[in-house]
Design a protein around this motif. Structure first.
Motif, mmCIF file in Angstrom:
data_model
loop_
_atom_site.group_PDB
_atom_site.id
_atom_site.type_symbol
_atom_site.label_atom_id
_atom_site.label_comp_id
_atom_site.label_asym_id
_atom_site.label_seq_id
_atom_site.Cartn_x
_atom_site.Cartn_y
_atom_site.Cartn_z
ATOM 1 N N ALA A 12 0.966 -1.042 0.037
ATOM 2 C CA ALA A 12 0.021 -0.061 -0.037
ATOM 3 C C ALA A 12 0.787 1.186 -0.111
ATOM 4 C CB ALA A 12 -0.936 0.005 1.198
ATOM 5 N N PHE A 13 0.353 2.049 -0.739
ATOM 6 C CA PHE A 13 1.450 3.342 -0.818
ATOM 7 C C PHE A 13 1.480 4.190 0.530
ATOM 8 C CE2 PHE A 13 1.018 2.417 -5.382
ATOM 9 C CZ PHE A 13 2.238 2.800 -5.733
ATOM 10 N N GLY A 14 0.600 3.974 1.233
ATOM 11 C CA GLY A 14 0.519 4.495 2.677
ATOM 12 C C GLY A 14 1.452 3.957 3.719
ATOM 13 N N HIS A 15 1.859 2.665 3.023
ATOM 14 C CA HIS A 15 2.981 2.233 3.812
ATOM 15 C C HIS A 15 4.313 2.212 3.129
ATOM 16 C CE1 HIS A 15 0.413 -0.533 6.751
ATOM 17 N NE2 HIS A 15 -0.242 0.197 6.028
ATOM 18 N N MET A 16 4.481 2.152 1.947
ATOM 19 C CA MET A 16 5.780 2.205 1.136
ATOM 20 C C MET A 16 6.340 3.552 1.198
ATOM 21 S SD MET A 16 4.765 -0.383 -2.279
ATOM 22 C CE MET A 16 3.211 0.081 -2.438
ATOM 23 N N ILE A 17 5.570 4.595 0.956
ATOM 24 C CA ILE A 17 6.216 5.875 1.153
ATOM 25 C C ILE A 17 6.713 6.136 2.212
ATOM 26 C CG2 ILE A 17 5.487 8.294 1.229
ATOM 27 C CD1 ILE A 17 5.398 7.050 -1.881
ATOM 28 N N PRO A 18 6.162 5.848 3.598
ATOM 29 C CA PRO A 18 7.032 6.416 4.833
ATOM 30 C C PRO A 18 8.230 5.140 4.896
ATOM 31 C CG PRO A 18 4.496 5.752 5.386
ATOM 32 C CD PRO A 18 4.558 5.707 3.863
ATOM 33 N N TYR A 19 8.426 4.034 4.514
ATOM 34 C CA TYR A 19 9.408 3.214 4.191
ATOM 35 C C TYR A 19 10.250 3.683 3.371
ATOM 36 C CZ TYR A 19 8.088 -0.978 6.786
ATOM 37 O OH TYR A 19 7.809 -1.999 7.683
ATOM 38 N N LEU A 20 9.925 4.317 2.404
ATOM 39 C CA LEU A 20 10.929 5.139 1.304
ATOM 40 C C LEU A 20 11.491 6.282 2.154
ATOM 41 C CD1 LEU A 20 12.487 5.068 -1.285
ATOM 42 C CD2 LEU A 20 10.180 6.562 -2.179
ATOM 43 N N GLU A 21 10.843 7.073 2.862
ATOM 44 C CA GLU A 21 11.249 8.357 3.553
ATOM 45 C C GLU A 21 12.377 7.732 4.596
ATOM 46 O OE1 GLU A 21 10.828 11.283 2.760
ATOM 47 O OE2 GLU A 21 9.587 10.693 1.450
ATOM 48 N N LEU A 22 11.954 6.700 5.391
ATOM 49 C CA LEU A 22 12.852 6.212 6.379
ATOM 50 C C LEU A 22 14.147 5.593 5.493
ATOM 51 C CD1 LEU A 22 13.633 5.627 9.064
ATOM 52 C CD2 LEU A 22 12.564 3.237 8.979
ATOM 53 N N ALA A 23 14.204 5.005 4.331
ATOM 54 C CA ALA A 23 15.139 4.648 3.474
ATOM 55 C C ALA A 23 16.222 5.665 3.231
ATOM 56 C CB ALA A 23 14.760 3.937 2.340
ATOM 57 N N LYS A 24 15.440 6.849 2.762
ATOM 58 C CA LYS A 24 16.099 8.032 2.372
ATOM 59 C C LYS A 24 17.106 8.678 3.667
ATOM 60 C CE LYS A 24 12.980 9.726 -0.716
ATOM 61 N NZ LYS A 24 11.825 10.731 -1.051
ATOM 62 N N LEU A 25 16.524 8.520 4.599
ATOM 63 C CA LEU A 25 17.347 9.254 5.911
ATOM 64 C C LEU A 25 18.460 8.082 6.458
ATOM 65 C CD1 LEU A 25 14.235 10.335 8.253
ATOM 66 C CD2 LEU A 25 15.776 11.818 7.076
ATOM 67 N N ILE A 26 18.136 6.844 6.339
ATOM 68 C CA ILE A 26 18.928 5.919 6.657
ATOM 69 C C ILE A 26 20.313 5.997 5.711
ATOM 70 C CG2 ILE A 26 19.591 3.416 7.047
ATOM 71 C CD1 ILE A 26 17.028 2.983 8.014
ATOM 72 N N ALA A 27 20.038 5.877 4.260
ATOM 73 C CA ALA A 27 20.940 6.288 3.335
ATOM 74 C C ALA A 27 21.791 7.442 3.372
ATOM 75 C CB ALA A 27 20.141 5.978 1.755
ATOM 76 N N GLN A 28 21.150 8.380 3.872
ATOM 77 C CA GLN A 28 22.008 9.454 3.980
ATOM 78 C C GLN A 28 23.176 9.562 4.796
ATOM 79 O OE1 GLN A 28 19.144 12.754 4.902
ATOM 80 N NE2 GLN A 28 18.242 12.813 2.771
ATOM 81 N N LYS A 29 23.001 8.582 5.699
ATOM 82 C CA LYS A 29 24.041 8.331 6.918
ATOM 83 C C LYS A 29 25.228 7.403 6.153
ATOM 84 C CE LYS A 29 22.018 10.330 10.137
ATOM 85 N NZ LYS A 29 22.519 11.649 10.809
ATOM 86 N N GLY A 30 25.128 7.121 4.919
ATOM 87 C CA GLY A 30 26.224 6.163 4.132
ATOM 88 C C GLY A 30 25.802 4.737 4.451
ATOM 89 N N HIS A 31 24.324 4.209 4.790
ATOM 90 C CA HIS A 31 24.114 2.799 5.041
ATOM 91 C C HIS A 31 23.648 2.506 3.448
ATOM 92 C CE1 HIS A 31 25.264 2.902 8.984
ATOM 93 N NE2 HIS A 31 24.285 3.822 9.296
ATOM 94 N N GLN A 32 23.404 1.252 3.317
ATOM 95 C CA GLN A 32 23.065 0.688 2.038
ATOM 96 C C GLN A 32 21.765 0.114 2.360
ATOM 97 O OE1 GLN A 32 25.246 -2.615 0.021
ATOM 98 N NE2 GLN A 32 23.687 -2.930 -1.403
#
Length: 263
Positions: free
Chosen positions: A17-37
Motif C-alpha cells: 500500500a502506498f500509505g506504507h511504502m512511502i513512509p518506508y521510502l522516507e525512512l530509507a532516504k534518512l538511513i541512506a543519507q548516513k551512508g548505509h545501503q
C-alpha cells in the motif's frame, strides 16, 4: 567495533500500500543519507510508481529489488499489485498473494545477507525466516504508539488479550494503565469485523494476528512516532512487549517530482 563507523546493509519490505511504502521510502532516504545501503523490496509495478530519489542519493545507496507478485488466485486482478489497484473486498486476497512472496523474499535474504530486515505488519512470517538465516529484524509500523498498543501485548508477563466481541473494542484495553479514550466506536468495530481485520476468515489470518506475530517475533519495534508526542504510549509498548521500541519520527513526505504517489 565502533558502530558509528560501521556501514550496514538494510533490507526493507513494506506492505503493498502506498500509505506504507512511502513512509518506508522516507525512512530509507534518512538511513541512506548516513551512508548505509538499502535494499527496498517490493513488486515491479509498485517500484515503478514510487517517487524518484533525490539527486544526492545514488542508486548505490538505495537499490530497488523487484519481486514479481505470484498469481495464486484466478479471481484476483492480474495487474493489481497494491491496495489502490483493488476494491476493499479484495484487500484480504491481496494479503494472501503477498504471503506468496515469502519464498522469493527468503531467497533474496539468503543471497544478499543483509545486516537487518525491516518488515511491515502483513509479513508476519518474516521474523522466522530472518532468524533462520541469522538476520536480526525490526517490525517497522507506520501507525503511532496508541494504535499499536491497542492491538495487544505479547509479553507472557502481561495478561493476554481476551477480547472476543465487538463491544470489547469500544473501551480502552485492560493493559493501558493510564486514562485514555483510545477505542473504537461500535459502528467502526463492526466494520473491521466485517472486513476480517480482527477475526480473519477460513482462508486467511486476521490483521490482528499479523500484527501480534510480527511484534512477537521481531528483535526491535520501530515506529513512526516521536517521544515528544506520545511518551506514555511508547513506554507502554516497551512494557507490553518487553523489547526495545525505537521511534523514528513522523517521516513527512519529501517530493522530488511532480507526479508522486504519496497516497
Amino acid at each position: 567495533m565502533d558502530s558509528s563507523d560501521q556501514k550496514l546493509h538494510i533490507a526493507m519490505f513494506p506492505w503493498l500500500a502506498f500509505g506504507h511504502m512511502i513512509p518506508y521510502l522516507e525512512l530509507a532516504k534518512l538511513i541512506a543519507q548516513k551512508g548505509h545501503q538499502i535494499s527496498f523490496i517490493s513488486t515491479p509495478r509498485n517500484i515503478e510508481r514510487l517517487p524518484q530519489l533525490p539527486p544526492n542519493l545514488s542508486s548505490s545507496l538505495i537499490t530497488f529489488v523487484k519481486l514479481p507478485l505470484p498469481r495464486v488466485d484466478d479471481d484476483f486482478p492480474e495487474a493489481a499489485e497494491a491496495t489502490t489497484d483493488v476494491s476493499q473486498n479484495k484487500v484480504m486476497k491481496l494479503k494472501k498473494v503477498y504471503d506468496a512472496l515469502q519464498q522469493p523474499l527468503t531467497h533474496f535474504l539468503e543471497s544478499s545477507n543483509p545486516d537487518w530486515l525491516l518488515f511491515d505488519f502483513a509479513a508476519y512470517w518474516a521474523p522466522t525466516n530472518a532468524r533462520n538465516l541469522g538476520i536480526p529484524c525490526a517490525f517497522f509500523s507506520i501507525f503511532i504508539g496508541a494504535c499499536l498498543a491497542f492491538v495487544g501485548p505479547t509479553s507472557p508477563e502481561i495478561s493476554p488479550d481476551d477480547r472476543k466481541n465487538p463491544e470489547d473494542y469500544t473501551v480502552p484495553p485492560k493493559w493501558v494503565p493510564f486514562p485514555s479514550n483510545v477505542a473504537f466506536h461500535l459502528f467502526e468495530v463492526h466494520r473491521v469485523f466485517y472486513l476480517d481485520t480482527i477475526t480473519g476468515d477460513e482462508s486467511n489470518v486476521s490483521d490482528i494476528y499479523r500484527f501480534m506475530e510480527g511484534m512477537r517475533g521481531c528483535d526491535v519495534i520501530a515506529i513512526r512516532d516521536c517521544m515528544e508526542f506520545d511518551p506514555e504510549w511508547l513506554r507502554l509498548l516497551q512494557d507490553i512487549h518487553r523489547k526495545p521500541v525505537l521511534p523514528v519520527g513522523q517521516l513527512p513526505t519529501t517530493n522530488h517530482e511532480e507526479n508522486d504517489m504519496g497516497q
